[in-house]
Design an enzyme around this catalytic site. Structure first.
Site, mmCIF file in Angstrom:
data_model
loop_
_atom_site.group_PDB
_atom_site.id
_atom_site.type_symbol
_atom_site.label_atom_id
_atom_site.label_comp_id
_atom_site.label_asym_id
_atom_site.label_seq_id
_atom_site.Cartn_x
_atom_site.Cartn_y
_atom_site.Cartn_z
ATOM 1 N N TYR A 1 162.543 38.464 41.278
ATOM 2 C CA TYR A 1 162.212 39.551 42.218
ATOM 3 C C TYR A 1 161.599 40.766 41.533
ATOM 4 C CZ TYR A 1 165.811 36.961 44.830
ATOM 5 O OH TYR A 1 166.566 35.994 45.432
ATOM 6 N N CYS B 1 163.131 30.297 26.394
ATOM 7 C CA CYS B 1 161.754 29.961 26.025
ATOM 8 C C CYS B 1 160.817 30.306 27.165
ATOM 9 C CB CYS B 1 161.644 28.479 25.705
ATOM 10 S SG CYS B 1 162.759 28.003 24.415
ATOM 11 N N GLU B 2 160.649 31.601 27.379
ATOM 12 C CA GLU B 2 159.910 32.042 28.562
ATOM 13 C C GLU B 2 159.627 33.527 28.344
ATOM 14 O OE1 GLU B 2 159.690 30.421 31.908
ATOM 15 O OE2 GLU B 2 158.591 32.235 32.453
ATOM 16 N N TYR C 1 174.326 38.396 43.034
ATOM 17 C CA TYR C 1 173.139 37.563 42.810
ATOM 18 C C TYR C 1 172.824 37.345 41.323
ATOM 19 C CZ TYR C 1 172.388 38.635 47.765
ATOM 20 O OH TYR C 1 172.531 38.787 49.116
HETATM 21 C C1 LIG Z 1 172.094 37.396 52.164
HETATM 22 C C2 LIG Z 1 172.658 37.661 53.483
HETATM 23 C C3 LIG Z 1 173.549 38.718 53.669
HETATM 24 C C4 LIG Z 1 173.923 39.680 52.575
HETATM 25 O O1 LIG Z 1 172.837 40.438 52.151
HETATM 26 P P1 LIG Z 1 173.066 41.630 51.115
HETATM 27 O O2 LIG Z 1 171.694 42.144 50.874
HETATM 28 O O3 LIG Z 1 173.673 41.046 49.899
HETATM 29 O O4 LIG Z 1 173.967 42.599 51.787
HETATM 30 C C5 LIG Z 1 174.082 38.898 54.916
HETATM 31 N N1 LIG Z 1 173.771 38.073 55.940
HETATM 32 C C6 LIG Z 1 172.912 37.041 55.797
HETATM 33 C C7 LIG Z 1 172.623 36.174 56.941
HETATM 34 C C8 LIG Z 1 172.332 36.795 54.575
HETATM 35 O O5 LIG Z 1 171.485 35.786 54.429
#
Ligand SMILES: *Cc1c(COP(=O)(O)O)cnc(C)c1O
Length: 478
Positions: A377, A404-405, A434
């Site tokens: 991202y 390796c990147e 994440y």
């Molecule tokens: C990823 C996701 C969330 C959480 O998103 P955040 O940005 O981590 O708060 C909530 N609801 C759905 C449906 C998602 O896909």
């Protein structure tokens, strides 16, 4: 020192390269973070003690921080919505960082839990979370996942296709149960950080559209509502949307709420039914670097509640039970990744103005396998010397991994002390969301352990992988 010409405009030269929580800006490290005898301490535990016990790289999660963030969302949304609909339900979005410990912490703080696959559901169940408090998301659920959700009696299945609504209804009939169903719609609002874009149509895989396509009499959303209401085996709870991620302001949530509430009004007019629930999704932003200025749950909840009340009055409906699904904003700021510094390299880079400027590459013992977000991202992070204090000059550095990147960047731009050396510990804050959940074994790196710290104690909540783990699924090994 003046700023490096290579530094992004938002990055300031720190007044103190050692300060984990400089005043006057959104904190990046957990509230418990401080320096004791030079070394960073998180949750009352020194990073040197963590390094000695577990090695690096290491995911550290401050249990108190994660719990207090979960509780803050619940408290704020309950308070804002209590006068309108008796309170709000907060679902922790498990995909950001899920294991049985975290599932129990958020459940103990009064949250529910969203899952998005059979595997996430298995973790929630292993943690002992009551099925009624679990939701199941996913744009392409398998029949097995749907049947498992129905057999368990999950609190809600969130469907976002006509195909799935029909499969859920058929499976519920087969099993002799009633499906608790939410419909995920695309409100045409996409939000990020400081802005939102509102359109009619959405070009994405999630959700049911509110607008009929050319030649269509009614929208997929209207069709799904009609079919769900017509099924004896479906209890249609309400509507859901999720409009983006890393959002700092309530305007996007407000616009999405207005659109879904208007649609709830249409449903009432057409079917004579008032759907009892409305979920506004997740996406609440956090501070990764000094450029980020997230809002608070209190402000977001109050602003959203005002809009919901007004929109429901305009649509002629009672305020439905509101739910939200924060993930990142609960787990992200509670996580810190510790790395050891290895090879350093100075390069000279030509600036836009044609001059040469130095950049130091600081390689650490992890990288894109434990934090894929910079590669995926273009995400920015920051880094702080953790094992000692330094009074050396700040130097513009790029923290990179050992993969390796060449895109294997952990922190694209940070000022670090010029005397940083092999074996020093670096702490990268805001890695609780994440990172572990997107971790890989690229280059056969073992995934690091996750250690919870709280009140001066530390314990492993997910053990790190070993080389044996890495080889264990290779069927060619006798
Ligand atoms: C990823 C996701 C969330 C959480 O998103 P955040 O940005 O981590 O708060 C909530 N609801 C759905 C449906 C998602 O896909």
């Amino acid at each position: 020192m003046t700023a490096s010409p290579l530094a992004p405009a938002w990055l300031s030269v720190p007044a103190d390269l050692n300060d984990p929580r400089p005043a006057g800006r959104a904190p990046l490290f957990p509230a418990s973070t401080r320096r004791v005898d030079g070394a960073l301490e998180i949750g009352g535990v020194s990073v040197k003690e963590l390094q000695a016990a577990y090695g690096t790289p290491l995911y550290v999660v401050d249990e108190g921080e994660l719990r207090s963030r979960a509780a803050a969302f619940k408290r704020a949304y309950d308070a804002a919505f209590a006068p309108l609909c008796g309170g709000a339900d907060v679902y922790y979005a498990g995909k950001v960082f899920l294991n049985t410990s975290v599932a129990r912490w958020v459940a103990e703080e009064g949250l529910r839990l969203d899952t998005a696959s059979g595997g996430e559901l298995a973790v929630a169940l292993a943690a002992g979370v009551a099925p009624e408090l679990i939701g199941l998301h996913g744009n392409n659920k398998s029949d097995a996942e749907i049947e498992r959700a129905l057999t368990l009696g999950l609190g809600r299945i969130i469907s976002d296709s006509l195909d799935e609504v029909r499969r859920v209804a058929a499976a519920a009939e087969r099993l002799g149960v009633t499906a608790q169903l939410m419909l995920r719609l695309t409100p045409g609002v996409h939000a990020s950080t400081h802005e939102f874009i509102a359109t009619a149509h959405e070009d994405q895989k999630f959700g049911l559209s509110l607008h009929p396509r050319a030649g269509q009499e009614r929208s997929d959303a209207a069709e799904a509502v009609a079919e769900a209401l017509a099924s004896e085996h479906v209890h249609l709870l309400g509507l859901h949307c999720h409009i983006g991620s890393q959002i700092f302001e309530s305007a996007g949530f407000a616009e999405a709420a207005r659109r879904l509430i208007a649609f709830l009004g249409e449903v009432k007019a057409r079917h004579g039914v008032q759907l009892p629930e409305l979920d506004l999704g997740g996406g609440y932003g956090i501070a990764y670097t000094e450029q980020d200025t997230p809002s608070t749950p209190e402000v977001l909840a109050a602003e959203t509640a005002a809009v919901v009340a007004e929109a429901c009055a305009a649509a002629g409906i009672d305020v439905p039970r509101i739910s939200i699904e924060p993930g990142r904003a609960i787990a992200g700021p509670a996580g810190v990744t510790l790395y050891s510094v290895g090879v350093q390299k100075d390069v000279e880079v030509e600036t836009a103005g044609g001059e040469a400027a130095p950049r130091r590459y600081v390689a650490v013992d992890g990288g894109m396998s434990d934090n894929a977000r910079p590669v995926l991202y273009d995400a920015d992070y920051s880094a702080l010397i953790a094992s000692r204090e330094s009074d050396a000059e700040p130097l513009l550095a790029r923290v990179v991994g050992k993969h390796c990147e060449s895109g294997d960047i952990v922190v694209r731009d940070a000022y670090l002390p010029a005397d940083l050396g092999r074996g020093d510990l670096l702490a990268v804050p805001a890695t609780g969301a994440y990172c572990w959940s997107l971790a890989s074994n690229y280059n056969y790196l073992p995934r690091p352990a996750v250690v919870a710290v709280t009140g001066g104690t530390h314990r492993v909540i997910v053990r790190g992988e070993t080389e044996t783990d890495l080889l264990s699924r290779d069927a060619g090994i006798a």
